[in-house]
Design a protein around this motif. Structure first.
Motif, PDB file in Angstrom:
ATOM      1  N   ILE A  33      37.952  75.001 -62.300  1.00 60.75           N
ATOM      2  CA  ILE A  33      39.239  75.027 -61.578  1.00 60.75           C
ATOM      3  C   ILE A  33      38.975  74.945 -60.077  1.00 60.75           C
ATOM      4  O   ILE A  33      38.140  75.677 -59.549  1.00 60.75           O
ATOM      5  CB  ILE A  33      40.006  76.338 -61.876  1.00 60.75           C
ATOM      6  CG1 ILE A  33      40.187  76.521 -63.393  1.00 60.75           C
ATOM      7  CG2 ILE A  33      41.360  76.347 -61.157  1.00 60.75           C
ATOM      8  CD1 ILE A  33      40.799  77.856 -63.792  1.00 60.75           C
ATOM      9  N   THR A  34      39.691  74.036 -59.420  1.00 56.70           N
ATOM     10  CA  THR A  34      39.642  73.945 -57.963  1.00 56.70           C
ATOM     11  C   THR A  34      41.000  74.349 -57.421  1.00 56.70           C
ATOM     12  O   THR A  34      42.023  73.755 -57.803  1.00 56.70           O
ATOM     13  CB  THR A  34      39.349  72.487 -57.521  1.00 56.70           C
ATOM     14  OG1 THR A  34      38.193  72.031 -58.211  1.00 56.70           O
ATOM     15  CG2 THR A  34      39.124  72.406 -56.013  1.00 56.70           C
ATOM     16  N   ALA A  35      41.015  75.340 -56.558  1.00 62.69           N
ATOM     17  CA  ALA A  35      42.283  75.770 -55.942  1.00 62.69           C
ATOM     18  C   ALA A  35      42.465  75.043 -54.622  1.00 62.69           C
ATOM     19  O   ALA A  35      41.519  74.902 -53.844  1.00 62.69           O
ATOM     20  CB  ALA A  35      42.274  77.278 -55.726  1.00 62.69           C
ATOM     21  N   GLY A  43      51.051  74.836 -52.460  1.00 61.18           N
ATOM     22  CA  GLY A  43      49.934  75.357 -53.251  1.00 61.18           C
ATOM     23  C   GLY A  43      49.557  74.319 -54.283  1.00 61.18           C
ATOM     24  O   GLY A  43      50.404  73.539 -54.726  1.00 61.18           O
ATOM     25  N   SER A  44      48.274  74.295 -54.674  1.00 57.59           N
ATOM     26  CA  SER A  44      47.865  73.296 -55.664  1.00 57.59           C
ATOM     27  C   SER A  44      46.616  73.763 -56.397  1.00 57.59           C
ATOM     28  O   SER A  44      45.920  74.682 -55.949  1.00 57.59           O
ATOM     29  CB  SER A  44      47.600  71.948 -54.991  1.00 57.59           C
ATOM     30  OG  SER A  44      46.589  72.069 -54.016  1.00 57.59           O
ATOM     31  N   ALA A  57      51.001  71.043 -58.474  1.00 55.76           N
ATOM     32  CA  ALA A  57      51.422  71.225 -57.088  1.00 55.76           C
ATOM     33  C   ALA A  57      52.673  72.097 -57.074  1.00 55.76           C
ATOM     34  O   ALA A  57      53.549  71.942 -57.927  1.00 55.76           O
ATOM     35  CB  ALA A  57      51.724  69.875 -56.442  1.00 55.76           C
ATOM     36  N   VAL A  58      52.718  73.023 -56.124  1.00 53.12           N
ATOM     37  CA  VAL A  58      53.861  73.939 -56.014  1.00 53.12           C
ATOM     38  C   VAL A  58      54.496  73.784 -54.639  1.00 53.12           C
ATOM     39  O   VAL A  58      53.781  73.692 -53.625  1.00 53.12           O
ATOM     40  CB  VAL A  58      53.377  75.397 -56.223  1.00 53.12           C
ATOM     41  CG1 VAL A  58      54.436  76.394 -55.769  1.00 53.12           C
ATOM     42  CG2 VAL A  58      53.009  75.638 -57.681  1.00 53.12           C
ATOM     43  N   VAL A 148      47.446  79.038 -60.761  1.00 50.02           N
ATOM     44  CA  VAL A 148      46.554  79.094 -59.595  1.00 50.02           C
ATOM     45  C   VAL A 148      47.256  78.464 -58.391  1.00 50.02           C
ATOM     46  O   VAL A 148      47.165  78.964 -57.260  1.00 50.02           O
ATOM     47  CB  VAL A 148      45.204  78.398 -59.905  1.00 50.02           C
ATOM     48  CG1 VAL A 148      44.335  78.312 -58.655  1.00 50.02           C
ATOM     49  CG2 VAL A 148      44.461  79.139 -61.017  1.00 50.02           C
ATOM     50  N   ALA A 149      48.016  77.388 -58.622  1.00 51.02           N
ATOM     51  CA  ALA A 149      48.744  76.729 -57.533  1.00 51.02           C
ATOM     52  C   ALA A 149      49.813  77.665 -56.951  1.00 51.02           C
ATOM     53  O   ALA A 149      50.017  77.707 -55.737  1.00 51.02           O
ATOM     54  CB  ALA A 149      49.384  75.434 -58.036  1.00 51.02           C
ATOM     55  N   LEU A 150      50.493  78.433 -57.799  1.00 54.61           N
ATOM     56  CA  LEU A 150      51.499  79.389 -57.319  1.00 54.61           C
ATOM     57  C   LEU A 150      50.845  80.473 -56.461  1.00 54.61           C
ATOM     58  O   LEU A 150      51.358  80.848 -55.404  1.00 54.61           O
ATOM     59  CB  LEU A 150      52.220  80.035 -58.516  1.00 54.61           C
ATOM     60  CG  LEU A 150      53.268  79.166 -59.203  1.00 54.61           C
ATOM     61  CD1 LEU A 150      53.576  79.686 -60.607  1.00 54.61           C
ATOM     62  CD2 LEU A 150      54.564  79.116 -58.382  1.00 54.61           C
TER      63      LEU A 150
END
Ligand code: UDP
Length: 254
Positions: A33-35, A43-44, A57-58, A148-150
């Motif tokens: 996972i890449t944040a 966020g993404s 994407a958020v 994770v994006a959130l």
């Protein structure tokens, strides 16, 4: 090769108890996972999980569109799950179909129950999930990426939400189905968990399981989710390490 139209059923479980890709029944596919890979989004996250590749994407909290969906006492959570036309072997027709609508709805509901929505009345939190490559379990990979994006967007939530599909192949209850297991197995049960409370915020099921098998499947899924939870937390730690890559480090170098 079989005749036209006939689907050859692969051997899903070997005599040694190993699965079609050599995994044990309780083994996850490799997950990375890449944040924060997208700089335009609030966020993404990008998730590579087995042969799945999923970007989330958020945006938000921001103004609600369409306006009539606005709620006076809380934020609404809108989700769009989409599978790219090139994400599967046989080209998928582009655009929202019933499956994508269903997945978008259950994922939005899952997040609405963990985000502190009452803190942002009259706004929308928009979650976009794009499946670039699919090999079963994409809704779970989507939940993991979106979660994770959130967090990357700084949206307050009770917890991160790991997810995984469990199911049945042959006589065995197995963790994290891949495509052949999803297609030819006898049950598929995607689930998403709030690790700290143990609450399930997404649970679907296709196929048949006995009561005992269902209990075993849920146990296996909870253990799988807890492993994925650790990878999710590490991705966020890596993102915000002061010496790590990301927009801040890039900004300084420019
Ligand atoms: N799939 C496909 N075409 C479609 C929908 C799904 O090839 O239009 C494949 C894809 O690999 C997907 C898998 O079937 O991951 C299982 O789909 P399912 O609906 O069970 O959702 P998922 O397991 O991806 O959450």
């Amino acid at each position: 090769m079989g005749s036209v139209g006939a689907k050859e059923v692969p051997v899903l479980l070997g005599p040694d108890g190993r699965r079609i890709d050599g995994r044990k029944v309780d083994e996850l596919r490799p997950i990375a996972i890449t944040a924060g890979p997208l700089h335009q989004a609030d966020g993404s996250a990008f998730v590579e999980w087995g042969q799945n590749k999923v970007m989330a994407a958020v945006y938000g909290p921001r103004e609600v569109h369409p306006r009539h969906l606005q709620e006076n006492n809380k934020a609404i959570v809108q989700c769009r799950y989409n599978m790219a036309a090139f994400s599967v072997d046989e080209r998928k027709r582009p655009g929202l179909d019933r499956r994508s609508q269903e997945i978008s709805k259950v994922i939005a509901e899952a997040f609405e129950s963990v985000i502190f929505v009452e803190e942002y009345p009259r706004t929308s939190i928009d979650v976009y999930i794009e499946v670039l490559q699919a090999n079963a379990g994409t809704r779970c990979a989507g939940v993991v990426a979106a979660s994770v994006a959130l967090a990357d967007a700084g949206i307050p939530m009770v917890d991160l939400v790991p997810a995984v599909a469990v199911g049945k192949v042959g006589d065995a209850v197995v963790l994290d189905l891949k495509k052949e297991e999803d297609n030819f197995g006898s049950a598929d049960l995607p689930m998403a968990l709030v690790p700290q409370s143990g609450r399930l915020v997404l649970l679907q099921m296709e196929g048949h399981l006995s009561r005992d098998e269902l209990a075993r499947a849920l146990d296996l899924g909870v253990v799988g989710c807890r492993k994925i939870y650790e990878v999710m937390k590490q991705a966020l730690r890596d993102r915000y390490r002061t010496d790590g890559p990301g927009p801040a480090a890039e900004g300084m170098a420019a």
